[in-house]
Design an enzyme around this catalytic site. Structure first.
Site, PDB file in Angstrom:
ATOM      1  N   TRP A 137       0.825  -1.210   0.000  1.00 40.12           N
ATOM      2  CA  TRP A 137       0.000   0.000   0.000  1.00 40.12           C
ATOM      3  C   TRP A 137       0.859   1.260   0.000  1.00 40.12           C
ATOM      4  O   TRP A 137       1.882   1.336   0.670  1.00 40.12           O
ATOM      5  CB  TRP A 137      -0.902   0.003   1.235  1.00 40.12           C
ATOM      6  CG  TRP A 137      -1.571   1.310   1.494  1.00 40.12           C
ATOM      7  CD1 TRP A 137      -1.073   2.393   2.167  1.00 40.12           C
ATOM      8  CD2 TRP A 137      -2.882   1.694   1.071  1.00 40.12           C
ATOM      9  NE1 TRP A 137      -1.984   3.418   2.184  1.00 40.12           N
ATOM     10  CE2 TRP A 137      -3.109   3.022   1.524  1.00 40.12           C
ATOM     11  CE3 TRP A 137      -3.891   1.045   0.365  1.00 40.12           C
ATOM     12  CZ2 TRP A 137      -4.298   3.704   1.282  1.00 40.12           C
ATOM     13  CZ3 TRP A 137      -5.084   1.731   0.127  1.00 40.12           C
ATOM     14  CH2 TRP A 137      -5.277   3.047   0.589  1.00 40.12           C
ATOM     15  N   ASN A 139       0.091   5.784   0.026  1.00 41.93           N
ATOM     16  CA  ASN A 139      -0.847   6.894  -0.128  1.00 41.93           C
ATOM     17  C   ASN A 139      -0.117   8.224  -0.241  1.00 41.93           C
ATOM     18  O   ASN A 139       0.634   8.418  -1.195  1.00 41.93           O
ATOM     19  CB  ASN A 139      -1.964   6.883   0.925  1.00 41.93           C
ATOM     20  CG  ASN A 139      -1.546   6.853   2.364  1.00 41.93           C
ATOM     21  OD1 ASN A 139      -1.069   5.837   2.868  1.00 41.93           O
ATOM     22  ND2 ASN A 139      -1.738   7.955   3.084  1.00 41.93           N
ATOM     23  N   ASP A 140      -0.258   9.164   0.688  1.00 44.77           N
ATOM     24  CA  ASP A 140       0.151  10.553   0.482  1.00 44.77           C
ATOM     25  C   ASP A 140       1.606  10.735   0.050  1.00 44.77           C
ATOM     26  O   ASP A 140       2.512  10.102   0.599  1.00 44.77           O
ATOM     27  CB  ASP A 140      -0.013  11.348   1.778  1.00 44.77           C
ATOM     28  CG  ASP A 140      -1.409  11.296   2.345  1.00 44.77           C
ATOM     29  OD1 ASP A 140      -2.243  10.571   1.807  1.00 44.77           O
ATOM     30  OD2 ASP A 140      -1.657  11.989   3.353  1.00 44.77           O
ATOM     31  N   GLN A 156       3.735   7.828   2.078  1.00 48.01           N
ATOM     32  CA  GLN A 156       3.109   6.991   3.086  1.00 48.01           C
ATOM     33  C   GLN A 156       3.065   5.551   2.568  1.00 48.01           C
ATOM     34  O   GLN A 156       2.573   5.296   1.461  1.00 48.01           O
ATOM     35  CB  GLN A 156       1.694   7.484   3.372  1.00 48.01           C
ATOM     36  CG  GLN A 156       1.622   8.919   3.888  1.00 48.01           C
ATOM     37  CD  GLN A 156       1.941   9.012   5.360  1.00 48.01           C
ATOM     38  OE1 GLN A 156       1.085   8.799   6.200  1.00 48.01           O
ATOM     39  NE2 GLN A 156       3.182   9.333   5.674  1.00 48.01           N
ATOM     40  N   TRP A 164      -4.331   0.045   3.928  1.00 49.33           N
ATOM     41  CA  TRP A 164      -3.785   1.078   4.799  1.00 49.33           C
ATOM     42  C   TRP A 164      -3.529   0.526   6.201  1.00 49.33           C
ATOM     43  O   TRP A 164      -4.318  -0.230   6.745  1.00 49.33           O
ATOM     44  CB  TRP A 164      -4.754   2.260   4.882  1.00 49.33           C
ATOM     45  CG  TRP A 164      -4.207   3.402   5.702  1.00 49.33           C
ATOM     46  CD1 TRP A 164      -3.455   4.430   5.260  1.00 49.33           C
ATOM     47  CD2 TRP A 164      -4.389   3.599   7.109  1.00 49.33           C
ATOM     48  NE1 TRP A 164      -3.134   5.265   6.300  1.00 49.33           N
ATOM     49  CE2 TRP A 164      -3.693   4.781   7.447  1.00 49.33           C
ATOM     50  CE3 TRP A 164      -5.060   2.895   8.108  1.00 49.33           C
ATOM     51  CZ2 TRP A 164      -3.660   5.271   8.754  1.00 49.33           C
ATOM     52  CZ3 TRP A 164      -5.017   3.384   9.405  1.00 49.33           C
ATOM     53  CH2 TRP A 164      -4.333   4.559   9.714  1.00 49.33           C
ATOM     54  N   GLU A 318      -6.900  18.580   5.697  1.00 45.34           N
ATOM     55  CA  GLU A 318      -5.634  17.879   5.829  1.00 45.34           C
ATOM     56  C   GLU A 318      -4.775  18.143   4.600  1.00 45.34           C
ATOM     57  O   GLU A 318      -5.252  18.657   3.585  1.00 45.34           O
ATOM     58  CB  GLU A 318      -5.847  16.382   6.056  1.00 45.34           C
ATOM     59  CG  GLU A 318      -6.635  15.662   4.988  1.00 45.34           C
ATOM     60  CD  GLU A 318      -6.806  14.172   5.301  1.00 45.34           C
ATOM     61  OE1 GLU A 318      -6.365  13.716   6.368  1.00 45.34           O
ATOM     62  OE2 GLU A 318      -7.385  13.466   4.464  1.00 45.34           O
TER      63      GLU A 318
END
Length: 652
Positions: A137, A139-140, A156, A164, A318
């Protein structure tokens, strides 16, 4: 590794349990068998009757929905396939830990069925020139920067699975933003102040060459705090080793701010009072806010009075970003630049809908105030109308440009992600400039380095596409493409058309099947030969009673796949088109990703597409025009795209 992952997928039993006992003994088996057979026969007859009745009904209605026999196949209803499989159980991820939802929640309230993906289909989905780790996984985007000849990208990452959780910082480097080398993990969750996650942060490169990294940690009590880290060895251009500051955390949630609503510090900017300032996203009740702190040494901080910006009813902000853009120059600006020739972009990622928004305004660094150009817009311009979230920019001093990164999540089921062993990619890095023609929006465009991946090209000049028709484009392959296209509408049709669909919107329409006098028209990407799978990317023009035209650009995924466990939404929005401008779009097609840049990047749409048939050599590309009146003339240049080199770094 896949077998050990946490899995929300709950298989149904193979069949009903066999009932043993007195009830079974009292009923002769032959009689029971006859009853069951009779019941099945009755059900079959009933199903046949319903199928004939529904078929007649749909056939009669299709005659009315599409009276033009030459209209493209996109006007038919999305295909549905009956495949014996299992229900998709959507599990919430991230919210209970204090961050935005990380799982695909489209199936949360629906009885979706998992599609029986095979390895060939899943392997095709992996991109060839977008950044992604080897597995698991992501992400950001975090802390992007240019340092001693290398572009650094942190992200991330879950080293333990394709969902996640267990978030640490991955790290990769590149000399051109296209070809990447994976480095060891930069930071892991090993301290009380980040033991529940090393979350998003930003890099600031100081004038003396030092690098500071501010990031959010989730503590052992799930409190969001801000922490400081820095390279262990500044002479190492790869910045492989990182040190966490011994007195972390450097910031706690201030009074009045919830412990789970204080995250994602921005890159700092230097002001005339000799201090560094940076912003952090938060909320008060349902009002999204941006807090500002200043510091001289990145070890002690003071929160400034007031807020940099706030918008009621937007929820948690965020991954806030704040940076300058030039009003005149066609180049990027260092984060600390201010002055009369500058506007400042206020950007936030909204926890409520997982979309990125921005507004333009004027920043006064002496009073620490930012005033939006349009007070009524709040934070309401979309970076991207598709799947593009948690974005972050950095200033590339080498090429004097501002570069934007954005996380492209999945829109299939968690079951499919775990089966393929990875989830999420990053968008192609984009340059960001102020649109000096409109003055009211940004222009986003793929970094110039992506052009180096272009292989053989083919041009199609002034192809006439009549109303209700589809035109195949003869190209070698349709899986990895860079497409530049221009469209011109028949001027006579524009003039003779009266008021047309003034209330149109992409998301509330029937997609490419909704025919109007002046649209839809565009391209069918990742389509199979029969068009049973297709993804229209298209313009739609509405004409008001005053004669003014309003242009929309949409991506219709409703027919993109025969799979049952993927999102099939219609994305898009308004596109500013100035007088005498041709309609233009650039598409980057990379397996399961299509990135669309319209009118030079005024409007962007990123799509995740999961076909089951339109893959490998079966993928095709078409022009289409589903308007009822206008003929469209199209000119295109299409390049096959090479794959990027994205591999682990191996020291010599």
């Amino acid at each position: 590794m896949e077998d050990t992952l946490p899995c929300s997928y709950s298989p149904l039993p193979n069949g009903p349990p066999t009932i043993e006992g007195p009830l079974d003994k009292r009923r002769p088996r032959k009689k029971a068998t006859l009853i069951i057979f009779s019941g099945l026969l009755l059900l079959l007859l009933l199903a046949l009757f319903v199928a004939i009745t529904v078929g007649d009904y749909r056939n009669s209605h299709n005659v009315h929905e599409n009276e033009n026999d030459e209209a493209l196949l996109a006007t038919s209803e999305p295909s549905s396939v009956s495949i014996p499989s299992e229900p998709v159980h959507s599990v919430s991820r991230g919210v209970s830990a204090g961050v935005s939802e990380k799982s695909n929640r489209v199936f949360a309230d629906h009885n979706a069925i998992s599609y029986p993906w095979n390895n060939s289909m899943l392997s095709w989905q992996r991109t060839s020139f977008h950044f992604q780790p080897e597995k698991n996984w992501m992400n950001d985007p975090n802390g992007p920067m240019f340092y001693k000849g290398w572009y650094h990208f942190f992200y991330q990452y879950n080293p333990n699975g394709a969902v996640w959780g267990d978030i640490v910082w991955g790290h990769a480097v590149s000399t051109d933003l296209i070809h990447w080398l994976h480095l060891p993990l930069a930071m892991v969750a090993d301290q009380w102040y980040d033991i529940n996650g090393v979350w998003t942060g930003s890099a600031t490169v100081l004038p003396n060459g030092e690098v500071v990294m501010l990031y959010t940690g989730s503590t052992n009590e799930s409190v969001q705090v801000q922490n400081l880290a820095y390279p262990a060895n500044l002479s190492d251009p790869l910045l492989i080793d990182w040190v966490k500051y011994s007195d972390n955390p450097v910031l706690l949630p201030p009074p009045g701010i919830n412990k789970n609503d204080f995250r994602d510090p921005t890159t700092a900017w230097y002001t005339s009072d000799g201090k560094w300032k940076f912003a952090i996203g938060s909320r008060v009740n349902t009002t999204g806010i941006t807090l500002v702190y200043h510091t001289k040494d990145f070890k002690s901080y003071e929160r400034l009075d007031g807020l940099l910006h706030s918008v009621p009813d937007t929820g948690m902000w965020e991954c806030v970003d704040f940076y300058p853009v030039s009003k005149t120059a066609g180049k990027g600006l260092d984060t600390s630049v201010t002055g009369p020739g500058v506007k400042h972009v206020m950007k936030t990622s909204l926890d409520n809908d997982r979309q990125d928004y921005y507004a333009l305004g004027i920043y006064d660094e002496k009073t620490d105030t930012w005033v939006p150009d349009n007070p009524n817009i709040g934070i309401g311009i979309r970076y991207d109308y598709g799947i593009f979230y948690a974005s972050k920019t950095f200033y590339d001093e080498q090429k004097e440009r501002r570069v934007l990164w954005g996380w492209i999540g999945e829109s299939d089921s968690e079951f499919a992600d775990m089966k393929k062993g990875w989830a999420s990619v990053q968008g192609i890095p984009r340059t960001v400039l102020l649109d000096t023609k409109t003055g009211s929006n940004l222009l986003q465009w793929p970094v110039e380095e992506v052009d180096s991946l272009r292989l053989s090209g083919k041009e199609f000049d002034k192809v006439e596409v009549k109303a209700g028709s589809v035109v195949p484009l003869d190209i070698v392959s349709a899986t990895q493409l860079d497409i530049v296209a221009e469209f011109e509408l028949d001027k006579e049709a524009l003039e003779r058309t009266a008021q047309s669909n003034v209330e149109f919107s992409c998301g509330n329409s029937r997609g490419a099947a909704q025919r109007g006098a002046l649209g839809p028209f565009g391209l069918l990407v990742l389509a199979d030969e029969s068009l049973s799978e297709q993804t229209p990317v298209y313009f739609y023009i509405a004409k008001g009673t005053d004669g003014n035209l309003t242009t929309f650009f949409c991506v219709d995924q409703s027919r993109s796949s025969e799979a049952t466990d993927v999102n099939k939404q219609i994305h898009g929005g308004y596109v500013p088109v100035l007088k005498d401008e041709k309609l233009s779009v650039r598409l980057l097609v990379d397996h399961s990703i299509v990135e669309s840049f319209v009118q030079g990047g005024r409007t962007c749409i990123t799509s995740r597409i999961y076909p089951t048939k339109a893959i490998y050599g079966a993928a095709r590309l078409f022009l289409f025009n589903n308007a009822t009146e206008a003929t469209v003339t199209t000119s295109l240049k299409i390049w096959q795209m090479n794959s990027a080199f994205i591999h682990p770094f191996r020291a010599k």
